[in-house]
Design a protein around this motif. Structure first.
Motif, PDB file in Angstrom:
ATOM      1  N   PHE A 109      61.045   9.436 -11.605  1.00  0.00           N
ATOM      2  CA  PHE A 109      60.442   8.793 -10.598  1.00  0.00           C
ATOM      3  C   PHE A 109      61.032   7.318 -10.383  1.00  0.00           C
ATOM      4  CE2 PHE A 109      57.247   5.963  -9.350  1.00  0.00           C
ATOM      5  CZ  PHE A 109      56.681   6.191  -7.951  1.00  0.00           C
ATOM      6  N   ILE A 110      61.372   6.662 -11.723  1.00  0.00           N
ATOM      7  CA  ILE A 110      61.791   5.350 -11.611  1.00  0.00           C
ATOM      8  C   ILE A 110      63.024   5.351 -11.125  1.00  0.00           C
ATOM      9  CG2 ILE A 110      62.530   3.554 -13.194  1.00  0.00           C
ATOM     10  CD1 ILE A 110      60.341   4.192 -15.087  1.00  0.00           C
TER      11      ILE A 110
ATOM     12  N   ILE B  86      62.876   5.915  -7.235  1.00  0.00           N
ATOM     13  CA  ILE B  86      62.415   4.648  -6.438  1.00  0.00           C
ATOM     14  C   ILE B  86      63.359   3.564  -6.642  1.00  0.00           C
ATOM     15  CG2 ILE B  86      60.435   2.676  -6.633  1.00  0.00           C
ATOM     16  CD1 ILE B  86      59.641   5.196  -5.734  1.00  0.00           C
ATOM     17  N   SER B  87      64.266   3.467  -7.501  1.00  0.00           N
ATOM     18  CA  SER B  87      65.257   2.355  -7.700  1.00  0.00           C
ATOM     19  C   SER B  87      66.293   2.820  -6.740  1.00  0.00           C
ATOM     20  CB  SER B  87      65.839   2.303  -9.081  1.00  0.00           C
ATOM     21  OG  SER B  87      66.311   3.688  -9.614  1.00  0.00           O
ATOM     22  N   THR B  88      66.720   4.025  -6.323  1.00  0.00           N
ATOM     23  CA  THR B  88      67.598   4.378  -5.431  1.00  0.00           C
ATOM     24  C   THR B  88      67.288   3.928  -3.990  1.00  0.00           C
ATOM     25  OG1 THR B  88      66.949   6.595  -5.384  1.00  0.00           O
ATOM     26  CG2 THR B  88      68.710   6.227  -7.082  1.00  0.00           C
ATOM     27  N   LEU B  89      65.802   3.986  -3.901  1.00  0.00           N
ATOM     28  CA  LEU B  89      65.468   3.732  -2.464  1.00  0.00           C
ATOM     29  C   LEU B  89      65.495   2.202  -2.383  1.00  0.00           C
ATOM     30  CD1 LEU B  89      62.357   6.020  -2.372  1.00  0.00           C
ATOM     31  CD2 LEU B  89      64.562   6.519  -1.180  1.00  0.00           C
ATOM     32  N   THR B  90      65.531   1.565  -3.276  1.00  0.00           N
ATOM     33  CA  THR B  90      65.613  -0.022  -2.921  1.00  0.00           C
ATOM     34  C   THR B  90      66.938  -0.450  -2.641  1.00  0.00           C
ATOM     35  OG1 THR B  90      63.885  -0.216  -4.716  1.00  0.00           O
ATOM     36  CG2 THR B  90      65.193  -2.274  -4.206  1.00  0.00           C
ATOM     37  N   ARG B  91      66.896  -1.210  -1.667  1.00  0.00           N
ATOM     38  CA  ARG B  91      68.526  -1.709  -1.326  1.00  0.00           C
ATOM     39  C   ARG B  91      68.547  -3.144  -0.694  1.00  0.00           C
ATOM     40  NH1 ARG B  91      66.879   1.727   3.047  1.00  0.00           N
ATOM     41  NH2 ARG B  91      67.536   0.512   5.138  1.00  0.00           N
TER      42      ARG B  91
ATOM     43  N   ALA C  87      71.520 -14.640   4.482  1.00  0.00           N
ATOM     44  CA  ALA C  87      70.130 -14.170   4.796  1.00  0.00           C
ATOM     45  C   ALA C  87      70.248 -12.574   4.249  1.00  0.00           C
ATOM     46  CB  ALA C  87      69.562 -14.332   5.833  1.00  0.00           C
ATOM     47  N   TYR C  88      69.298 -12.362   3.535  1.00  0.00           N
ATOM     48  CA  TYR C  88      69.514 -10.766   2.784  1.00  0.00           C
ATOM     49  C   TYR C  88      67.945 -10.226   3.244  1.00  0.00           C
ATOM     50  CZ  TYR C  88      73.546 -12.386   0.445  1.00  0.00           C
ATOM     51  OH  TYR C  88      74.740 -12.884   0.226  1.00  0.00           O
ATOM     52  N   ARG C  89      67.998  -8.814   3.681  1.00  0.00           N
ATOM     53  CA  ARG C  89      66.602  -8.157   3.960  1.00  0.00           C
ATOM     54  C   ARG C  89      66.941  -6.961   2.611  1.00  0.00           C
ATOM     55  NH1 ARG C  89      67.678  -6.994   8.515  1.00  0.00           N
ATOM     56  NH2 ARG C  89      66.307  -8.182   9.641  1.00  0.00           N
ATOM     57  N   ILE C  90      65.464  -7.049   1.986  1.00  0.00           N
ATOM     58  CA  ILE C  90      65.316  -6.375   0.869  1.00  0.00           C
ATOM     59  C   ILE C  90      64.326  -5.132   0.970  1.00  0.00           C
ATOM     60  CG2 ILE C  90      64.656  -5.977  -1.503  1.00  0.00           C
ATOM     61  CD1 ILE C  90      65.235  -9.072  -2.030  1.00  0.00           C
ATOM     62  N   PHE C  91      64.611  -3.823   0.923  1.00  0.00           N
ATOM     63  CA  PHE C  91      63.883  -2.656   1.081  1.00  0.00           C
ATOM     64  C   PHE C  91      63.354  -1.970  -0.128  1.00  0.00           C
ATOM     65  CE2 PHE C  91      66.850  -3.215   4.612  1.00  0.00           C
ATOM     66  CZ  PHE C  91      66.069  -3.109   5.606  1.00  0.00           C
ATOM     67  N   GLY C  92      62.215  -1.689  -0.207  1.00  0.00           N
ATOM     68  CA  GLY C  92      61.820  -0.897  -1.439  1.00  0.00           C
ATOM     69  C   GLY C  92      60.876  -1.653  -2.156  1.00  0.00           C
ATOM     70  N   SER C  93      61.044  -1.310  -3.773  1.00  0.00           N
ATOM     71  CA  SER C  93      60.278  -2.029  -4.505  1.00  0.00           C
ATOM     72  C   SER C  93      61.237  -2.794  -5.690  1.00  0.00           C
ATOM     73  CB  SER C  93      59.554  -0.875  -5.370  1.00  0.00           C
ATOM     74  OG  SER C  93      58.864  -1.313  -6.610  1.00  0.00           O
ATOM     75  N   LEU C  94      60.866  -4.058  -5.869  1.00  0.00           N
ATOM     76  CA  LEU C  94      61.698  -4.868  -6.622  1.00  0.00           C
ATOM     77  C   LEU C  94      60.960  -4.888  -7.938  1.00  0.00           C
ATOM     78  CD1 LEU C  94      64.231  -6.345  -6.275  1.00  0.00           C
ATOM     79  CD2 LEU C  94      63.024  -8.506  -5.705  1.00  0.00           C
ATOM     80  N   PHE C  95      61.383  -4.011  -8.999  1.00  0.00           N
ATOM     81  CA  PHE C  95      60.811  -3.618 -10.022  1.00  0.00           C
ATOM     82  C   PHE C  95      61.863  -3.814 -11.285  1.00  0.00           C
ATOM     83  CE2 PHE C  95      61.808   0.244  -9.010  1.00  0.00           C
ATOM     84  CZ  PHE C  95      61.561   1.229 -10.104  1.00  0.00           C
TER      85      PHE C  95
END
Length: 576
Positions: free
Chosen positions: A428-429, A432-437, A458-466
Motif C-alpha cells: 500500500f505504501i 501510494i508513493s507511486t501515485l505521488t508526483r 513553481a511546482y504542482r504536487i499530486f497525491g500524499s506527501l508522506f
C-alpha cells in the motif's frame, strides 16, 4: 470519575438484536424460527463432533460448544440469523494449542479470548476487522481448508497412527510412513460417505422435483451418520468409532467447573489467546456480512463481538471450545426460513434434546464418516477459483494471498496474518508513493522573475506527501539541478502531509533561505495546512504572507516581493 470513563460509559451500548426482533413477533414468526432452528440443529450435530475431533478434543466438547455458545451468540448477538458454534477455521489453531499446551490451557486461552473480544466490541472497534484485506482472508481460509483436509486422511484411510503431529511437514511424514496400514473397510466407508454428502440433493427450490425437495430437507451429513452407524453396528465392522477412541458421548451437559488458572500459565497463552480472538472476530463478522447479503439486513459488528466474547468466556466452564459465527450453518438457517435470533436458540435446544435422547447411539459412529464430512467441508470453505484468477489481479494481491496461504499451511495462522498485514502495508505504501508526483508549472515570462530579478519556479504536487514519497520532493534538493531563488509549491492536489513530508519541506526552505530565496505555499488543503500551522512551519516561512489561496495570487505577490519573508527556525518537535 474521570472524564474518559464517563465518555466510555456514555458511548457503551449493549442491545442484542433479539430485543428488537421481539417487537411485533407473531405465531407465524415462531413457526418459521422453530422449523429453521430444528433443521440447522440437525445439520450442526455431525459438524460439531467432527470439528471437535479435528481440534484434538472429545466430540462431546463440540456439542457442548454448539449448545452453550450457540445459545449465547443467538441471544446476545448483533445479527438476526447468525448461528454460532465450533468452526473449521479454528481447527488449525486449536489443534496446535492442544498439542503444545494441553486441553486445560486451551480452555483458559478460550475464555481469555472471550474477554478480549468483548472488550473490542465494548470499545466499538468491530469495524476495524474490516480493514483486513480480502487477499489475507482468502489466503488463510484456503490454508485452513488444506490443513483440515490433511488431518482427515488418517481417519478416512483408517491408518494406524496413534497421534497426528501439529506440524505440516511432520504430518506428511507420518502419513507417508503409515500408508501401509490402510484399513480398506474404513476407506470404503469413507468414500461412500463422501459420495453421499457430495451428491445428496441440497436444493429447496420450489420448482425442483418433489422427491428432491423432500430429500433436501434431510441433510446429507445426517444420512451419512445414520447409515454409517447402522453399518458398523449391524455388520460389526472393524473400523475406529467414537466409542473405541473416546468412549462414547455422555448424556447431558457437564457441571460448571472453573479451569485451573494461574498468571504464570496465562502469560504463556498470550499468542494463543490473540489467535483465537482475532480469528473469532474475523470469522464472525465475515459470516454476519454474508448473512446481511442474503437477508438484506444490517448487523451491529460491536454487539456481535460482545456476544462472541460472552460465548467464548462462558463455554469453557462447561468444557466447550472456541466458537464463532459459521457460514454454512447460518446460510442453512436462512434458507430454512429463519426470521429472528429465536431460530438460533431453537438450534441449541435441538442439539441438547438430541444429546439427551440419542447420546448412546453415538458409540458406533465411524470416524471415517466424520472424516468424509470434514473433507467436504474443507473443499467448500476454500475459494479455490481465486488461485486461477490471480493472473487477472495485481502482483501485490497475488503475493499477499499466496504468502498468507503458504504460511498458514506451513507455520500457523497467526504468523500468516501478521506477515500478510505487513506485506499489505508495504504494498500500500509503495502504491501510494507511486501515485505521488511533482510537476513543474510553466510560468509566463512576467512571472518567471521577481521585480528585483530573482528567478521564480513553481511546482504542482499530486497525491500524499508522506514518508514513503518524500524522495520525490528531495529531487528538488539535488545539487546537480540548480534551484530557483523562489519556489512556489501548489498543494491543492495534496490530500495528506505527515511529519516526514513536513521535514522535507523544512529542508527545502532552509536551502532556499541560505541562498536568500524563499518558499511559498499556494492552495493547501485543510490537513496539510493544519499540520504546518501547528508545527510552526508557517511562522518559519514568514507567517500567513507565505500562504495563498490562489496560485496566481501567490505568483503576483512573489513578483512584487511581498511573499516569503522568512522567520526563524523551529524544531520539528515543537509540533503538538
Amino acid at each position: 470519575m474521570s472524564l474518559e470513563r464517563l465518555r466510555f460509559l456514555a458511548d457503551f451500548r449493549f442491545r442484542p438484536r433479539l430485543v428488537d426482533s421481539l417487537h411485533g413477533y407473531c405465531a407465524a414468526d415462531l413457526r418459521a424460527d422453530v422449523a429453521a432452528g430444528v433443521t440447522v440443529g440437525v445439520v450442526a450435530l455431525p459438524l460439531a463432533m467432527a470439528f471437535a475431533i479435528a481440534s484434538g478434543v472429545k466430540p462431546e466438547q463440540g456439542i457442548f460448544t454448539s449448545i452453550i455458545a450457540g445459545f449465547l451468540i443467538a441471544a446476545l448477538g448483533g445479527s438476526k440469523v447468525q448461528i454460532g458454534g465450533p468452526a473449521g477455521a479454528f481447527v488449525v489453531v486449536l489443534y496446535a494449542i492442544v498439542e503444545r499446551y494441553g486441553v486445560a490451557n486451551l480452555l483458559i486461552a478460550t475464555f481469555m479470548a472471550g474477554i478480549l473480544m468483548f472488550v473490542l466490541g465494548a470499545l466499538r472497534l468491530g469495524t476495524l476487522i474490516r480493514f483486513i484485506p480480502v487477499s489475507i482472508v482468502i489466503g488463510f481460509t484456503n490454508g485452513i481448508a488444506v490443513i483440515i483436509a490433511l488431518q482427515q486422511v488418517r481417519d478416512f484411510l483408517g491408518l494406524k497412527v496413534d497421534k497426528m503431529p501439529a506440524n505440516f511437514f511432520s504430518q506428511l511424514d507420518t502419513l507417508w510412513h503409515a500408508l501401509g496400514t490402510v484399513n480398506w473397510i474404513a476407506l470404503t466407508l469413507g468414500a461412500v460417505s463422501l459420495a453421499i454428502v457430495v451428491l445428496w440433493p441440497k436444493s429447496y427450490a420450489a420448482n425442483a422435483a418433489p422427491w428432491r425437495r423432500w430429500m433436501a430437507h434431510v441433510p446429507g451429513t445426517i444420512v451419512v451418520l445414520v447409515l454409517g452407524t447402522l453399518a458398523v453396528a449391524l455388520g460389526d465392522l472393524p473400523v475406529e468409532t467414537i466409542g473405541s477412541r473416546f468412549g462414547g458421548i455422555p448424556r447431558g451437559l457437564p457441571a460448571f467447573s472453573l479451569p485451573a488458572f494461574d498468571w504464570e500459565t496465562a502469560q504463556n497463552l498470550v499468542m494463543p489467546t490473540l489467535s483465537i480472538a482475532l480469528l473469532g472476530a474475523i470469522e464472525s463478522l465475515l459470516c454476519a456480512r454474508v448473512a446481511d447479503g442474503l437477508t438484506q439486513d444490517r448487523h451491529d459488528p460491536n454487539q456481535e463481538l460482545m456476544a462472541q466474547g460472552a460465548a467464548n468466556f462462558v463455554a469453557p466452564f462447561f468444557g466447550g471450545i472456541a466458537a464463532t459465527g459459521t457460514v454454512a450453518r447460518t446460510v442453512t438457517n436462512i434458507r430454512a426460513g429463519a426470521r429472528t435470533p429465536i431460530a438460533g436458540i431453537v438450534h441449541s435446544a435441538t442439539l441438547l434434546l438430541i444429546m439427551l435422547a440419542l447420546a448412546p447411539l453415538a458409540h458406533d459412529i465411524p470416524l471415517a464418516c466424520l472424516a468424509a464430512i470434514l473433507l467436504f467441508v474443507a473443499w467448500n470453505m476454500g475459494e479455490w477459483r481465486e488461485f486461477l484468477r490471480l493472473r487477472h489481479f495485481s502482483h501485490s494481491y497475488g503475493t499477499i494471498l499466496l504468502a498468507t496461504f503458504l504460511l498458514t499451511v506451513v507455520f500457523d495462522i497467526t504468523v500468516a496474518v501478521q506477515i500478510g498485514l505487513v506485506l499489505a502495508s508495504l504494498f500500500f505504501i509503495r502504491r501510494i508513493s507511486t501515485l505521488t508526483r511533482i510537476e513543474e508549472i510553466t510560468l509566463p515570462s512576467d512571472f518567471a522573475r521577481t521585480d528585483d530579478g530573482r528567478r521564480v519556479a513553481a511546482y504542482r504536487i499530486f497525491g500524499s506527501l508522506f514518508f514513503g514519497s518524500v524522495t520525490k520532493l528531495e529531487e528538488l534538493l539535488d545539487p546537480a539541478h540548480p534551484l530557483a531563488d523562489v519556489v512556489v509549491l501548489e498543494l491543492h492536489q495534496v490530500i495528506n502531509l505527515d511529519t516526514t513530508g513536513l521535514d522535507a519541506l523544512r529542508s527545502l526552505h532552509r536551502l532556499l533561505r541560505r541562498r536568500t530565496g524563499a518558499l511559498v505555499i499556494a492552495e493547501p488543503n485543510e490537513q496539510p495546512l493544519s499540520l504546518m500551522r501547528r508545527s510552526g512551519f508557517i511562522d518559519q516561512l514568514g507567517g500567513e504572507s507565505a500562504v495563498f489561496d490562489d496560485l496566481t495570487e501567490a505568483l503576483a505577490a512573489v513578483r512584487a516581493g511581498t511573499a516569503g519573508r522568512s522567520g526563524g527556525d523551529a524544531p520539528l518537535s515543537s509540533m503538538h
